[in-house]
Write a protein that holds these residues in place. Structure first.
Motif, PDB file in Angstrom:
ATOM      1  N   ILE A 148       0.856  -1.186   0.000  1.00 29.44           N
ATOM      2  CA  ILE A 148       0.000   0.000   0.000  1.00 29.44           C
ATOM      3  C   ILE A 148       0.894   1.239   0.000  1.00 29.44           C
ATOM      4  O   ILE A 148       0.730   2.157  -0.799  1.00 29.44           O
ATOM      5  N   THR A 149       1.841   1.280   0.948  1.00 29.65           N
ATOM      6  CA  THR A 149       2.898   2.295   0.924  1.00 29.65           C
ATOM      7  C   THR A 149       4.190   1.572   1.255  1.00 29.65           C
ATOM      8  O   THR A 149       4.173   0.382   1.535  1.00 29.65           O
ATOM      9  N   ARG A 172      -4.435   2.726  -1.413  1.00 31.71           N
ATOM     10  CA  ARG A 172      -3.253   3.446  -1.908  1.00 31.71           C
ATOM     11  C   ARG A 172      -3.547   4.920  -2.043  1.00 31.71           C
ATOM     12  O   ARG A 172      -2.728   5.769  -1.692  1.00 31.71           O
ATOM     13  N   GLN A 174      -1.827   8.037   0.084  1.00 27.74           N
ATOM     14  CA  GLN A 174      -1.156   9.154  -0.589  1.00 27.74           C
ATOM     15  C   GLN A 174      -1.742  10.496  -0.182  1.00 27.74           C
ATOM     16  O   GLN A 174      -1.010  11.485  -0.058  1.00 27.74           O
TER      17      GLN A 174
END
Lengths: 235, 204
Positions: free
Chosen positions: A67-68, A90, A94
């Protein structure tokens, strides 16, 4: 009697259940097994990736995804629903980074994903997601690993170790015996593979399972050669 | 000019294991002084302060809206915000109004909640951040403040030396500006305490 209440998601049954969510959990229970274990210095995610035909190009599609840099996830249940949630997660991560110039803490992203899943249990014309998610992350601030599970209802739980999908009850029993608080990541990977093996039919190879780890260096999916090495020490 | 309508002067300085932030106390409407105890520095955490010079209405509104965001952050994340993250939060808030901005040019001073590392930064009215290792200034007499700071600042000053430097820098800068001054206030932020002192200066 509860069938009368199973058509509309937003209607409670007399017993106080939202039957659609129960059915979604059944979809999860019929899905491929996945396992998550939190070690003292990281988290491991593992899942079975059995393909129906040898013609499948196994390494093109992945179940364990980032996801990160510091958070990754895996699922049990319906693949297409997972993709939607992954994309959503995601974007949420962000947005957080855009605002704070800081990586989103694991608990925060889990909460946001769970909120999305809950929305689909209370909106009109939609159905719940047919997946349960296992989310593994490393918190930079607290310098510790986290493992969370998200259910179709929107409920989430923090785990030391857990299993989902087919045979998850046996998986959890196996983990209860094998888990200890001072497990290191290497041992946890080993234990995760053994847990998957319990319900695995046939021979486990580096192409029909996926393993992901998350530690202070971030989240990454192990490459097939790396998986092969771990399998060698198990078989 | 809108940023000079009310008049203000803010300085933040870095010392050894401490930071200081100081401001003047004047609230005026162009030439007319209206109040001599106007708050321009706000406490956003036990070791995190923000100074807001500029248009007085925006000073108050930005503070309130920032407090709103910060409160939700601390409730959600169950932790105190880091100064660096707070800087990004303020920058984001200001840039949201890129084409109709708040007329404030904030100054941030604080210590990291875990490591207690000193941190100072400033930004322009549309959120461009600037992190420095020595001092930051903002307000109608910024040129004067820059001159004073360059003269009196040296690295690794202890809290007492820092207090002297920042006070002298502020007092002498605002004395060369018609719309700043009418008293001063200094906060010295250390790991285990914050000392607030009111400065006695020229009341003109």
């Amino acid at each position: 009697m509860s069938e009368r209440y199973s058509f509309s998601l937003t209607t409670f049954s007399p017993s106080g259940k939202l039957v659609q969510i129960e059915y979604a959990l059944a979809a999860v229970g019929a899905g491929a097994p996945s396992v998550g274990i939190k070690a003292s210095n990281g988290v491991v995610l593992a899942t079975e990736k059995k393909q129906k035909s040898i013609l499948y190009d196994e390494n093109s599609i992945h179940k364990i995804e980032m996801i990160t840099k510091n958070v990754g996830m895996v699922y049990s249940g319906m693949g297409p629903d997972y993709r939607v949630l992954l994309r959503n997660a995601r974007k949420l991560a962000q947005s957080y980074y855009l605002q704070y110039q800081e990586n989103i803490p694991t608990a925060q992203i889990v909460h946001k994903i769970a909120n999305v899943m809950q929305e689909y249990t209370q909106s009109g014309g939609v159905r719940p997601f047919g997946v349960s998610l296992l989310i593994a992350g490393w918190d930079e601030d607290e310098e510790r690993p986290y493992l969370y599970q998200c259910d179709p209802s929107g409920a989430y739980f923090a785990w030391k170790a857990t299993a989902m999908g087919k045979n998850f009850v046996n998986g959890k029993t196996f983990l209860e015996k094998r888990y200890s608080d001072n497990l290191e990541l290497e041992d946890a990977v080993h234990t995760a593979i053994l847990t998957l093996k319990e319900s695995f039919e046939g021979q486990m190879t580096e192409d029909n399972i996926e393993i992901g780890i998350c530690n202070k260096d971030g989240f990454r999916r192990l490459s097939p050669p790396e998986v092969k090495d771990y399998l060698a020490s198990v078989q | 000019s809108i940023l000079e309508y009310n008049g203000a002067a803010i300085i933040a300085m870095k010392g050894r294991d401490c930071v200081a932030i100081a401001s003047d106390r004047r609230f005026g409407i162009q030439a007319q002084t209206v109040s001599t105890n106007f708050q321009k520095i706000f406490e956003m955490g036990p070791r995190l302060y923000i100074g807001l010079p500029g248009l007085a209405t925006d000073v108050q509104t930005v503070h309130q809206r920032l407090q709103f965001r910060l409160n939700l952050y601390e409730l959600r994340e169950n932790r105190r915000i880091k100064p660096k993250t707070f800087l990004s939060m303020v920058s984001n808030l200001l840039y949201e109004r890129r084409f109709g901005p708040y007329f404030v040019e904030p100054v941030i001073a604080g210590l990291d909640p875990k490591t207690f590392e000193p941190f100072i930064a400033s930004m322009d009215l549309i959120g461009c951040p600037m992190v420095t290792d020595d001092f930051v200034v903002s307000g109608t007499c910024s040129e004067q403040m820059y001159g004073m700071c360059e003269s009196v600042w040296e690295p690794n000053m202890d809290p007492q030396e820092l207090f002297e430097s920042i006070s002298q820098a502020l007092l002498n800068a605002v004395d060369r500006d018609a719309v700043s001054g009418w008293g001063g206030i200094v906060h010295i932020i250390e790991k285990d305490q914050v000392t607030t002192t009111e400065l006695k200066g020229r009341m003109d």
